[in-house]
Each structure stands twice: as structure tokens, then as C-alpha cells.
Scaffold this motif. Structure first.
Motif, PDB file in Angstrom:
ATOM      1  N   VAL A   1       0.840  -1.204   0.000  1.00  0.00           N
ATOM      2  CA  VAL A   1       0.000   0.000   0.000  1.00  0.00           C
ATOM      3  C   VAL A   1       0.876   1.255   0.000  1.00  0.00           C
ATOM      4  CG1 VAL A   1      -1.744   1.300   1.268  1.00  0.00           C
ATOM      5  CG2 VAL A   1      -1.886  -1.176   1.180  1.00  0.00           C
ATOM      6  N   GLY A   2       1.951   1.225   0.795  1.00  0.00           N
ATOM      7  CA  GLY A   2       2.851   2.381   0.835  1.00  0.00           C
ATOM      8  C   GLY A   2       3.408   2.683  -0.548  1.00  0.00           C
ATOM      9  N   ALA A   3       3.886   1.649  -1.233  1.00  0.00           N
ATOM     10  CA  ALA A   3       4.456   1.841  -2.572  1.00  0.00           C
ATOM     11  C   ALA A   3       3.408   2.401  -3.523  1.00  0.00           C
ATOM     12  CB  ALA A   3       4.989   0.516  -3.100  1.00  0.00           C
ATOM     13  N   ALA A   4       2.207   1.822  -3.488  1.00  0.00           N
ATOM     14  CA  ALA A   4       1.155   2.256  -4.418  1.00  0.00           C
ATOM     15  C   ALA A   4       0.710   3.685  -4.096  1.00  0.00           C
ATOM     16  CB  ALA A   4      -0.023   1.296  -4.348  1.00  0.00           C
ATOM     17  N   PHE A   5       0.555   4.003  -2.809  1.00  0.00           N
ATOM     18  CA  PHE A   5       0.116   5.356  -2.446  1.00  0.00           C
ATOM     19  C   PHE A   5       1.179   6.401  -2.799  1.00  0.00           C
ATOM     20  CE2 PHE A   5      -3.458   4.762   0.965  1.00  0.00           C
ATOM     21  CZ  PHE A   5      -4.213   4.106   0.016  1.00  0.00           C
ATOM     22  N   GLN A   6       2.445   6.082  -2.592  1.00  0.00           N
ATOM     23  CA  GLN A   6       3.488   7.042  -2.953  1.00  0.00           C
ATOM     24  C   GLN A   6       3.432   7.343  -4.448  1.00  0.00           C
ATOM     25  OE1 GLN A   6       7.000   5.142  -1.393  1.00  0.00           O
ATOM     26  NE2 GLN A   6       6.448   5.647   0.718  1.00  0.00           N
ATOM     27  N   GLY A   7       3.194   6.302  -5.232  1.00  0.00           N
ATOM     28  CA  GLY A   7       3.074   6.503  -6.677  1.00  0.00           C
ATOM     29  C   GLY A   7       1.818   7.270  -7.037  1.00  0.00           C
ATOM     30  N   LEU A   8       0.708   6.883  -6.442  1.00  0.00           N
ATOM     31  CA  LEU A   8      -0.584   7.480  -6.781  1.00  0.00           C
ATOM     32  C   LEU A   8      -0.628   8.961  -6.397  1.00  0.00           C
ATOM     33  CD1 LEU A   8      -3.430   6.776  -7.849  1.00  0.00           C
ATOM     34  CD2 LEU A   8      -4.105   6.399  -5.490  1.00  0.00           C
ATOM     35  N   PHE A   9      -0.130   9.280  -5.204  1.00  0.00           N
ATOM     36  CA  PHE A   9      -0.151  10.680  -4.759  1.00  0.00           C
ATOM     37  C   PHE A   9       1.056  11.450  -5.272  1.00  0.00           C
ATOM     38  CE2 PHE A   9      -2.680   8.540  -1.427  1.00  0.00           C
ATOM     39  CZ  PHE A   9      -3.849   9.230  -1.606  1.00  0.00           C
ATOM     40  N   ARG A  10       1.926  10.760  -5.977  1.00  0.00           N
ATOM     41  CA  ARG A  10       3.170  11.356  -6.461  1.00  0.00           C
ATOM     42  C   ARG A  10       3.856  12.103  -5.318  1.00  0.00           C
ATOM     43  NH1 ARG A  10       4.410  12.242 -10.964  1.00  0.00           N
ATOM     44  NH2 ARG A  10       4.766  14.460 -10.818  1.00  0.00           N
ATOM     45  N   ASN A  11       3.934  11.449  -4.181  1.00  0.00           N
ATOM     46  CA  ASN A  11       4.478  12.089  -2.987  1.00  0.00           C
ATOM     47  C   ASN A  11       5.281  11.060  -2.184  1.00  0.00           C
ATOM     48  OD1 ASN A  11       4.861  13.268  -0.461  1.00  0.00           O
ATOM     49  ND2 ASN A  11       2.938  14.392  -0.609  1.00  0.00           N
ATOM     50  N   PRO A  12       6.585  11.300  -2.041  1.00  0.00           N
ATOM     51  CA  PRO A  12       7.413  10.323  -1.334  1.00  0.00           C
ATOM     52  C   PRO A  12       7.116  10.236   0.157  1.00  0.00           C
ATOM     53  CG  PRO A  12       8.709  12.243  -1.954  1.00  0.00           C
ATOM     54  CD  PRO A  12       7.368  12.410  -2.581  1.00  0.00           C
ATOM     55  N   MET A  13       6.352  11.209   0.707  1.00  0.00           N
ATOM     56  CA  MET A  13       6.015  11.185   2.130  1.00  0.00           C
ATOM     57  C   MET A  13       4.776  10.338   2.408  1.00  0.00           C
ATOM     58  SD  MET A  13       8.119  13.360   3.624  1.00  0.00           S
ATOM     59  CE  MET A  13       7.322  14.213   4.974  1.00  0.00           C
ATOM     60  N   ALA A  14       4.085   9.919   1.347  1.00  0.00           N
ATOM     61  CA  ALA A  14       2.837   9.182   1.560  1.00  0.00           C
ATOM     62  C   ALA A  14       3.118   7.819   2.165  1.00  0.00           C
ATOM     63  CB  ALA A  14       2.103   9.021   0.231  1.00  0.00           C
ATOM     64  N   ASP A  15       2.205   7.346   2.996  1.00  0.00           N
ATOM     65  CA  ASP A  15       2.277   5.989   3.532  1.00  0.00           C
ATOM     66  C   ASP A  15       0.844   5.476   3.678  1.00  0.00           C
ATOM     67  OD1 ASP A  15       1.225   7.072   5.843  1.00  0.00           O
ATOM     68  OD2 ASP A  15       2.862   6.460   7.147  1.00  0.00           O
ATOM     69  N   PRO A  16       0.642   4.239   4.124  1.00  0.00           N
ATOM     70  CA  PRO A  16      -0.733   3.712   4.161  1.00  0.00           C
ATOM     71  C   PRO A  16      -1.653   4.512   5.087  1.00  0.00           C
ATOM     72  CG  PRO A  16       0.854   1.937   4.424  1.00  0.00           C
ATOM     73  CD  PRO A  16       1.628   3.203   4.472  1.00  0.00           C
ATOM     74  N   TYR A  17      -1.064   5.287   6.001  1.00  0.00           N
ATOM     75  CA  TYR A  17      -1.886   5.981   6.997  1.00  0.00           C
ATOM     76  C   TYR A  17      -2.214   7.411   6.586  1.00  0.00           C
ATOM     77  CZ  TYR A  17      -0.032   2.107   9.750  1.00  0.00           C
ATOM     78  OH  TYR A  17       0.311   0.861  10.191  1.00  0.00           O
ATOM     79  N   VAL A  18      -1.756   7.810   5.415  1.00  0.00           N
ATOM     80  CA  VAL A  18      -1.816   9.224   5.045  1.00  0.00           C
ATOM     81  C   VAL A  18      -3.251   9.742   4.901  1.00  0.00           C
ATOM     82  CG1 VAL A  18      -1.713   8.991   2.529  1.00  0.00           C
ATOM     83  CG2 VAL A  18      -0.563  10.892   3.639  1.00  0.00           C
ATOM     84  N   LEU A  19      -4.191   8.844   4.621  1.00  0.00           N
ATOM     85  CA  LEU A  19      -5.568   9.298   4.426  1.00  0.00           C
ATOM     86  C   LEU A  19      -6.388   9.228   5.708  1.00  0.00           C
ATOM     87  CD1 LEU A  19      -6.203   7.705   0.955  1.00  0.00           C
ATOM     88  CD2 LEU A  19      -5.601  10.054   1.486  1.00  0.00           C
ATOM     89  N   GLY A  20      -5.730   9.072   6.822  1.00  0.00           N
ATOM     90  CA  GLY A  20      -6.447   9.093   8.100  1.00  0.00           C
ATOM     91  C   GLY A  20      -6.898   7.728   8.589  1.00  0.00           C
TER      92      GLY A  20
END
Lengths: 263, 330
Positions: free
Chosen positions: B73-92
């Protein structure tokens, strides 16, 4: 048979109307330069031509088929698009990036085949990017990146290629290189529409020039036909003189600068 | 290039295998590898067999499943949000889950109740974020990130307040929010394994489209990719995986942020390779972290979140310094 036909096109963003009735028809492959003042609707026109924006009124037909009637994959096989700002903050190799251009030809579970690899190789050879195939896109210069993105659009094997200011951030060497490349592509039967800021480059390279003004097409024709003082000053609200480019015999535009008053 | 990717992949599978053996054999009662083979062969004493089959094995498997899920999920979210700070918890998801878990712990709902409450509030939170960030049929990724941060902060305020008002449950709540696999049984494995593996496979199926979206959403649409559909698939699969993982192991930080970056440094950005590689190495990473959490202060356990951050952080910094090419984080 018209390759590209635009009928009575109106469109824009949200409630802001940008395109106010655009009509034109292009029959065969050539290099068409679109020029006009900032905000006159050049980018909006490209996005309507590519089917990314839905026109409010009117239609865009490519090889006599309405762009909006095509599904998204068919559209990607018909129109290639190179945007103004190309992102590059990720480490894909150039080869992988160009291979993404084959996406519309591949099924969800299908792997790339010989034909895809061949097409990628051809598009990269044509754009002189084959030598960077194993390098990461973020290691290249702006001009090289631009060519890789053009290669990707070519891998889509489109009938029409749209480019939004591809040379604005390039030095003169790369400007000439990219425009020469676009000219070569027309020989492959691709109609290339390119938004340019530099009128003189457009005059020198393009087979045809389209001047836009306030969301309409002011005029269209060869550089000698449309690059006239009254057209330029009307479209850009600036005084110009038109000289003759001694190399290409095309019009050469210089702005008339009012001398600052002596203090 | 391709050969070295394959080497890394084989190495990560070997690492996963050895991590699993190590994780199963370490603990309050040591079961040496030789003994493990005896148990498999059916010629060992009953005690070590019970310890292995009903205590160690589900725990190690669950750590692996959660580690794989969070990393993917971390890898996919970082790609999707184009943001290296994203992680699985980023959406709350994490604050949503912690909110539900805190209430459940205060109400004394027990292990299963806490997990279920965490799962439900996590899904509700992410749905609220999605609904707020949506305009018409499109979802803005930036709006989602900002909504996630705002709702996280809002829920955290209530969690802090509840903790303040319930001193006697404080340590249990803190322990839950730092993550632990200490009370895992086969039941959790049975329901989390299908959800997390289906979610991860879905992400793998859309890996090529995700690659194109990383190079720009608009440009991906010009490549014939239905970006809105891809975004929805990744968001739904990612939220289900994360909510499941959190409801079982608590909020295990860092693994979903750092494993994808480590993986990207080793195999590159291509999600078709990155996602499976993250699954394997994330599983191995969390199995090892869980083992350490059991043996560092043995016989008592420390929360696994402390281990993931304490060991993952320096390791990532080391790779970052050693990286030969410029790493952009994407």
C-alpha cells in the motif's frame, strides 16, 4: 478525406469560455504551428483536439471519426500528446517510459511483445533517444527529456501529434533539433500540431501557421500568407516590422521598440 | 539491469524464508531449526509442537501478511499521490482506527471487539475523506491528502482527550497504537490473509497503469488509461488492506513508508517489479521486527513500532547515502 476537422468548437473551463467557435480542416500530414497571445486558447484547443476536454458545442473529427465517440484506448491510438510541463521526478528508464506509449495496445494481462519492442525501438531511433534507453529520465537534460516524451507519443502510433510549447525551455540547438524532428515526422504521415511562442521559429519550420486571437482562429496559411503586419499586431497588440529571412525566404518578425524618452 | 533486479528478488525471497525460520524458532521457548523439521516430520514432543503450531506460526504468518500489505500500500500510495512522504496511513486510516480502538478499549470490548471497532472506524474515516475530496466524478489527490491530514488531526484531538480522561486504560491504548502481534491466533490469519492478498493482487494488476499515472495524471489519460478507475481501485484496495492490517496489529509505523523506499532504491520505480518486491521484503522486514520485539527485553515484549523505526530508519539512511544514482523518492 480530411485528416482533422474541427467544426464550430466552443469550450473552456468550468464557467469560463475560452474557445469561441473554431472551424478548420486539414487534409494531409504536415507541420502546423499555432501561435497567439497568452491566454488566447492554444492549450485549451489542444486539449479539446485530444479529447481530454469535452467541447461545449461543436465537434472534432479525426479521419472522419468523432474523437468523443472513440473509447479512451482508441483515442490514445489516434492522438499523441506532449504536454507543456513534463514531470520527471521519478526514476524510470527511458526505455520503460517510452514503452508506456504501448499501453493502449496491450490488454490488462498481456505482456509486451516483439511488435511493441520494435515500435519502441523505432520511435526511439527516430527521436535519437535510443542511446539513452537504459538511463533514468531524471538524469537527462531538458532537451533530451523532451525527445523521450515525443518518442513515447510516437510509440502510440498516432495519426495526429499535439505538442504544447515543446521548445520554450530549450536552447537554440535543441529548439532546432526538436523542430527538425517534428518536420521529419510529417514525412511518416503524421499530422503535427505544435504550439509555439517564437514566431520566427514557426515561420522558418512550419508548413502552415495558425494565428489564434481570443478563442478564435484569426487566420491560417503558409508563413508568407499569414505573417503580415496587420495580423501580428492585431493578435499580439504589438508593433512589428517584417523582414525577409535570407536563408529560407520566409518572413522574419522584429518588434518595433519605442525609444525611451530622453530624460 | 534486468538481471540485477532478478538477483534482488531471489535474495528477498531467501531473506523471507530465513526470517520465517528465525522468527519461528526465537522466543521465550527456543525451538531450534532442527526441531522445526522434526515437528514437520511428526516426530517431536507435544509441547514444542503446540508452541509452534498454535502460538508461533500464526503470529509469524500474520506479521508477514501485515508487513507485505502495508509495504504494498505504501508503494502504491506514494506513486498514486506522487508524494514520497505518503504511507498507508496518510488518508487518516490510522487515526480512524485508533479512534475506534480507543473507544473499544475504554468500553472494555476485548480483543476481537477492539479490532472490529478499529476496522469499522478506519473505513468510515477514509470514506469521509473520499467524499469530501470528490468533485463530481473526479477525485483530486491533493485534496485527499489534505483532507486526510485534517481529519487525522481532528480525531487525534479526541483520542488524546479520551486518554486523558481514562488514566487506567492509558498504557493499553498506547500499546495498541504502537502496534503488537502478541495476541494473534489462527482466526486473525484466516480473515486477514484473503483480504490482504486480494488487495495486493489487485494493486499488482494495475501496476502498469500506476506507472503511467506517476508520470502525470493528464498524460496518463492521453495514453489511454482510465485514471479515475485506477485511482478508485488503488484507493479502495489500499484502504481495505490498511484497515485490516491496523485492526490486527495496531498502528505499526514506518514499515509502509520505508520499505517502499528501500525497495525502490534497489529495484527502481517500475511498480510491476516494485509491488511484488515490496510484498516479499515487507513481509520479511516485519517478521524480523516482530522477532526482535519479543527477544530484545525478553521475557517482556516491546511494541513493534519501536523496532521498525529504530532499525528501519538508520538502514534506510545508510542506503540513501550509498545510493549511486540520484534518488528522487518516486
Amino acid at each position: 478525406m480530411a485528416l482533422l476537422e474541427v467544426n464550430n468548437l466552443y469550450g473552456g473551463y468550468e464557467s469560463h469560455e475560452v474557445l469561441k467557435g473554431i472551424d478548420f480542416k486539414i487534409d494531409s500530414a504536415r507541420l502546423v504551428g499555432i501561435i497567439g497571445a497568452n491566454g488566447c486558447g492554444k492549450t485549451t484547443l489542444l486539449k479539446n483536439l485530444s479529447g481530454y476536454f469535452k467541447p461545449w458545442q461543436g465537434n472534432v473529427n479525426i479521419a472522419q471519426e468523432n474523437i468523443l465517440a472513440m473509447n479512451i484506448r482508441k483515442r490514445a491510438k489516434t492522438v499523441g500528446y506532449v504536454p507543456q510541463n513534463i514531470p520527471c521526478d521519478f526514476s524510470f528508464t527511458c526505455y520503460d517510459l517510452v514503452m508506456m506509449g504501448r499501453a493502449p495496445y496491450l490488454g490488462r494481462f498481456q505482456r509486451e511483445g516483439e511488435l511493441d519492442r520494435e515500435t519502441v525501438m523505432n520511435s526511439m531511433t527516430l527521436t535519437h533517444t535510443w542511446e539513452f534507453r537504459n538511463r533514468f529520465i531524471n538524469e537527462l537534460s531538458t532537451g533530451e527529456r523532451q525527445r523521450v516524451y515525443i518518442a513515447r507519443a510516437l510509440a502510440q502510433q498516432p495519426k495526429i501529434l499535439l505538442l504544447d510549447e515543446p521548445v520554450s525551455h530549450l536552447d537554440i540547438k535543441y529548439q532546432v533539433e526538436v523542430l527538425n524532428l517534428l518536420k521529419e515526422l510529417t514525412c511518416q504521415g503524421i499530422l503535427v500540431l505544435v504550439v509555439l511562442h517564437d514566431i520566427n521559429l514557426a515561420s522558418q519550420f512550419c508548413d502552415e501557421i495558425m494565428i489564434m486571437k481570443d478563442g478564435t482562429v484569426l487566420c491560417r496559411g503558409t508563413s508568407a500568407e499569414v505573417l503580415l503586419v496587420q495580423n501580428i499586431s492585431h493578435a499580439f497588440s504589438v508593433d512589428v516590422k517584417i523582414l525577409d529571412n535570407p536563408l529560407t525566404r520566409t518572413p522574419y518578425i522584429v518588434p518595433v521598440i519605442n525609444k525611451p524618452k530622453e530624460l | 539491469m534486468r538481471a540485477s533486479r532478478r538477483t534482488f528478488f531471489i535474495m528477498s525471497i531467501l531473506l523471507l524464508f530465513f526470517s520465517a525460520i528465525l522468527a519461528v524458532s526465537c522466543g521465550a521457548v527456543r525451538i531450534p531449526p532442527q526441531e522445526i523439521f522434526n515437528i514437520i516430520a511428526g516426530k517431536s514432543n507435544v509441547t514444542s509442537r503446540i508452541i509452534l503450531v498454535s502460538l508461533r506460526l500464526p503470529r509469524v504468518l500474520e506479521a508477514g501478511i501485515v508487513g507485505a500489505g502495508l509495504s504494498v500500500v505504501g508503494a502504491a500510495f506514494q506513486g498514486l499521490f506522487r508524494n514520497p512522504m505518503a504511507d498507508p496511513y496518510v488518508l487518516g486510516v490510522s487515526s480512524g482506527a485508533a479512534f475506534g480502538a480507543t473507544i473499544a478499549i475504554i468500553l472494555g470490548l476485548g480483543m476481537f471487539g477492539t479490532g472490529l471497532a478499529a476496522f469499522i472506524t478506519a473505513i468510515v474515516t477514509i470514506s469521509i475523506v473520499y467524499i469530501i475530496a470528490r468533485t463530481g466524478t473526479k477525485v483530486s489527490m491533493t485534496a485527499m491528502l489534505l483532507c486526510g491530514i485534517a481529519i487525522s488531526a481532528f480525531l487525534s484531538a479526541f483520542i488524546s482527550l479520551m486518554m486523558l480522561l481514562n488514566h487506567n486504560e492509558l498504557s493499553r491504548i498506547v500499546f495498541w497504537t504502537m502496534g503488537s502481534f502478541s495476541l494473534i491466533s489462527w482466526n486473525q490469519v484466516y480473515y486477514s490473509a484473503p483480504i490482504i492478498s486480494v488487495g495486493a493482487i489487485l494493486m499488482y494488476v494495475y501496476a502498469r497503469d500506476l506507472n503511467a499515472i506517476m508520470t502525470g495524471e493528464e498524460i496518463a489519460e492521453h495514453l489511454g488509461i482510465n485514471t479515475e478507475l485506477v485511482k478508485k481501485v488503488i484507493l479502495v484496495a489500499g484502504s481495505l488492506i490498511t484497515a485490516t492490517a491496523v485492526s490486527i496489529g495496531g498502528i505499526i509505523g514506518f514499515v509502509g513508508l520505508i520499505v517502499p523506499h528501500i525497495a525502490r532504491l534497489l529495484v527502481g520505480s517500475d511498480n510491476r517489479i516494485l509491488i511484488p518486491f515490496c510484498a516479499v521484503s515487507g513481509a520479511a522486514f516485519l517478521m524480523l521486527a516482530d522477532t526482535l520485539s519479543r527477544i530484545v527485553l525478553s521475557p517482556s515484549e516491546i511494541p513493534i513500532g519501536i523496532i521498525t523505526a529504530a532499525f528501519g530508519g538508520p538502514f534506510f539512511l545508510y542506503l540513501l547515502i550509498k545510493a549511486k544514482t540520484k534518488y528522487e523518492g518516486m
